[in-house]
Scaffold this motif. Sequence first.
Motif, PDB file in Angstrom:
ATOM      1  N   THR A   2       0.841  -1.191   0.000  1.00 54.15           N
ATOM      2  CA  THR A   2       0.000   0.000   0.000  1.00 54.15           C
ATOM      3  C   THR A   2       0.879   1.245   0.000  1.00 54.15           C
ATOM      4  OG1 THR A   2      -0.117   0.230   2.391  1.00 54.15           O
ATOM      5  CG2 THR A   2      -1.746  -1.233   1.355  1.00 54.15           C
ATOM      6  N   ASP A   3       0.251   2.400  -0.213  1.00 57.04           N
ATOM      7  CA  ASP A   3       0.984   3.660  -0.210  1.00 57.04           C
ATOM      8  C   ASP A   3       1.630   3.922   1.149  1.00 57.04           C
ATOM      9  OD1 ASP A   3       1.719   5.876  -1.855  1.00 57.04           O
ATOM     10  OD2 ASP A   3       0.370   7.136  -0.660  1.00 57.04           O
ATOM     11  N   ASP A   4       1.027   3.404   2.219  1.00 51.82           N
ATOM     12  CA  ASP A   4       1.584   3.574   3.564  1.00 51.82           C
ATOM     13  C   ASP A   4       2.852   2.756   3.775  1.00 51.82           C
ATOM     14  OD1 ASP A   4      -0.451   5.313   4.287  1.00 51.82           O
ATOM     15  OD2 ASP A   4      -1.694   3.726   5.141  1.00 51.82           O
ATOM     16  N   ASP A   5       3.068   1.729   2.943  1.00 53.82           N
ATOM     17  CA  ASP A   5       4.227   0.856   3.087  1.00 53.82           C
ATOM     18  C   ASP A   5       5.481   1.394   2.399  1.00 53.82           C
ATOM     19  OD1 ASP A   5       2.705  -0.998   4.496  1.00 53.82           O
ATOM     20  OD2 ASP A   5       2.150  -2.081   2.676  1.00 53.82           O
ATOM     21  N   LYS A  12      12.091  17.448   5.443  1.00 52.51           N
ATOM     22  CA  LYS A  12      10.889  17.964   6.094  1.00 52.51           C
ATOM     23  C   LYS A  12       9.797  18.251   5.071  1.00 52.51           C
ATOM     24  CE  LYS A  12       9.285  21.426   9.329  1.00 52.51           C
ATOM     25  NZ  LYS A  12       9.662  22.514  10.217  1.00 52.51           N
ATOM     26  N   GLY A  13       8.629  17.653   5.295  1.00 51.40           N
ATOM     27  CA  GLY A  13       7.471  17.881   4.446  1.00 51.40           C
ATOM     28  C   GLY A  13       7.438  17.098   3.150  1.00 51.40           C
ATOM     29  N   CYS A  14       8.495  16.377   2.831  1.00 54.20           N
ATOM     30  CA  CYS A  14       8.538  15.622   1.576  1.00 54.20           C
ATOM     31  C   CYS A  14       7.829  14.280   1.752  1.00 54.20           C
ATOM     32  CB  CYS A  14       9.973  15.399   1.124  1.00 54.20           C
ATOM     33  SG  CYS A  14      10.088  14.604  -0.508  1.00 54.20           S
ATOM     34  N   GLN A  15       7.000  13.946   0.799  1.00 60.14           N
ATOM     35  CA  GLN A  15       6.288  12.671   0.831  1.00 60.14           C
ATOM     36  C   GLN A  15       6.705  11.758  -0.318  1.00 60.14           C
ATOM     37  OE1 GLN A  15       4.030  11.545   3.271  1.00 60.14           O
ATOM     38  NE2 GLN A  15       5.055  13.242   4.274  1.00 60.14           N
ATOM     39  N   SER A  16       7.775  12.126  -1.033  1.00 62.43           N
ATOM     40  CA  SER A  16       8.232  11.333  -2.168  1.00 62.43           C
ATOM     41  C   SER A  16       8.853  10.026  -1.693  1.00 62.43           C
ATOM     42  CB  SER A  16       9.270  12.112  -2.974  1.00 62.43           C
ATOM     43  OG  SER A  16       8.695  13.258  -3.539  1.00 62.43           O
ATOM     44  N   PRO A  17       8.748   8.990  -2.516  1.00 63.80           N
ATOM     45  CA  PRO A  17       9.394   7.722  -2.167  1.00 63.80           C
ATOM     46  C   PRO A  17      10.916   7.880  -2.071  1.00 63.80           C
ATOM     47  CG  PRO A  17       7.829   7.421  -3.960  1.00 63.80           C
ATOM     48  CD  PRO A  17       7.976   8.899  -3.750  1.00 63.80           C
ATOM     49  N   ALA A  18      11.507   7.171  -1.150  1.00 57.09           N
ATOM     50  CA  ALA A  18      12.959   7.201  -0.975  1.00 57.09           C
ATOM     51  C   ALA A  18      13.637   6.423  -2.094  1.00 57.09           C
ATOM     52  CB  ALA A  18      13.334   6.597   0.368  1.00 57.09           C
ATOM     53  N   VAL A  61      26.576   7.310   0.630  1.00 66.69           N
ATOM     54  CA  VAL A  61      25.262   7.418   0.006  1.00 66.69           C
ATOM     55  C   VAL A  61      25.115   6.201  -0.902  1.00 66.69           C
ATOM     56  CG1 VAL A  61      23.761   8.775  -1.500  1.00 66.69           C
ATOM     57  CG2 VAL A  61      25.326   9.942   0.061  1.00 66.69           C
ATOM     58  N   VAL A  62      24.066   5.421  -0.668  1.00 66.47           N
ATOM     59  CA  VAL A  62      23.838   4.205  -1.432  1.00 66.47           C
ATOM     60  C   VAL A  62      22.380   4.154  -1.882  1.00 66.47           C
ATOM     61  CG1 VAL A  62      25.639   2.900  -0.214  1.00 66.47           C
ATOM     62  CG2 VAL A  62      23.303   2.854   0.643  1.00 66.47           C
ATOM     63  N   ALA A  63      22.131   3.354  -2.889  1.00 68.24           N
ATOM     64  CA  ALA A  63      20.753   3.163  -3.334  1.00 68.24           C
ATOM     65  C   ALA A  63      19.930   2.556  -2.205  1.00 68.24           C
ATOM     66  CB  ALA A  63      20.710   2.259  -4.561  1.00 68.24           C
ATOM     67  N   HIS A  64      18.722   3.072  -2.019  1.00 67.17           N
ATOM     68  CA  HIS A  64      17.843   2.537  -0.986  1.00 67.17           C
ATOM     69  C   HIS A  64      17.161   1.269  -1.503  1.00 67.17           C
ATOM     70  CE1 HIS A  64      14.923   2.113   2.145  1.00 67.17           C
ATOM     71  NE2 HIS A  64      13.913   2.339   1.323  1.00 67.17           N
ATOM     72  N   VAL A  65      17.275   0.220  -0.733  1.00 69.95           N
ATOM     73  CA  VAL A  65      16.624  -1.046  -1.047  1.00 69.95           C
ATOM     74  C   VAL A  65      15.588  -1.298   0.041  1.00 69.95           C
ATOM     75  CG1 VAL A  65      16.944  -3.510  -1.434  1.00 69.95           C
ATOM     76  CG2 VAL A  65      18.726  -1.907  -2.128  1.00 69.95           C
ATOM     77  N   PRO A  66      14.304  -1.166  -0.299  1.00 65.28           N
ATOM     78  CA  PRO A  66      13.276  -1.382   0.724  1.00 65.28           C
ATOM     79  C   PRO A  66      13.345  -2.794   1.291  1.00 65.28           C
ATOM     80  CG  PRO A  66      12.328  -0.422  -1.267  1.00 65.28           C
ATOM     81  CD  PRO A  66      13.747  -0.822  -1.582  1.00 65.28           C
ATOM     82  N   PRO A  67      13.084  -2.944   2.580  1.00 62.78           N
ATOM     83  CA  PRO A  67      13.076  -4.283   3.176  1.00 62.78           C
ATOM     84  C   PRO A  67      11.960  -5.140   2.599  1.00 62.78           C
ATOM     85  CG  PRO A  67      12.286  -2.654   4.757  1.00 62.78           C
ATOM     86  CD  PRO A  67      12.713  -1.911   3.528  1.00 62.78           C
TER      87      PRO A  67
END
Length: 68
Positions: A2-5, A12-18, A61-67
């Motif tokens: 979901t969008d919450d995941d 601050k204030g940014c809602q963009s995906p990491a 600084v590395v690419a973010h890999v979601p768990p």
Amino acid sequence: MTDDDVDRCSAKGCQSPAVWALLWNNPKLHTPERRKTWLACDEHRTSLSDFLGARGFLKDVVAHVPPG
């Protein structure tokens, strides 16, 4: 998923995906091997990196890999 995941940028204030993981530590508080993480979108990667770098905290600084 979901969008919450979705992991979000730490600016601050940014809602963009990491997209990036900024690995840092404060040598006055953390052991040298300890790494804290701020997440960043493409737009905020530079500003967050500059903020941490100016204080001598930024380690990598590395690419973010979601768990998962």
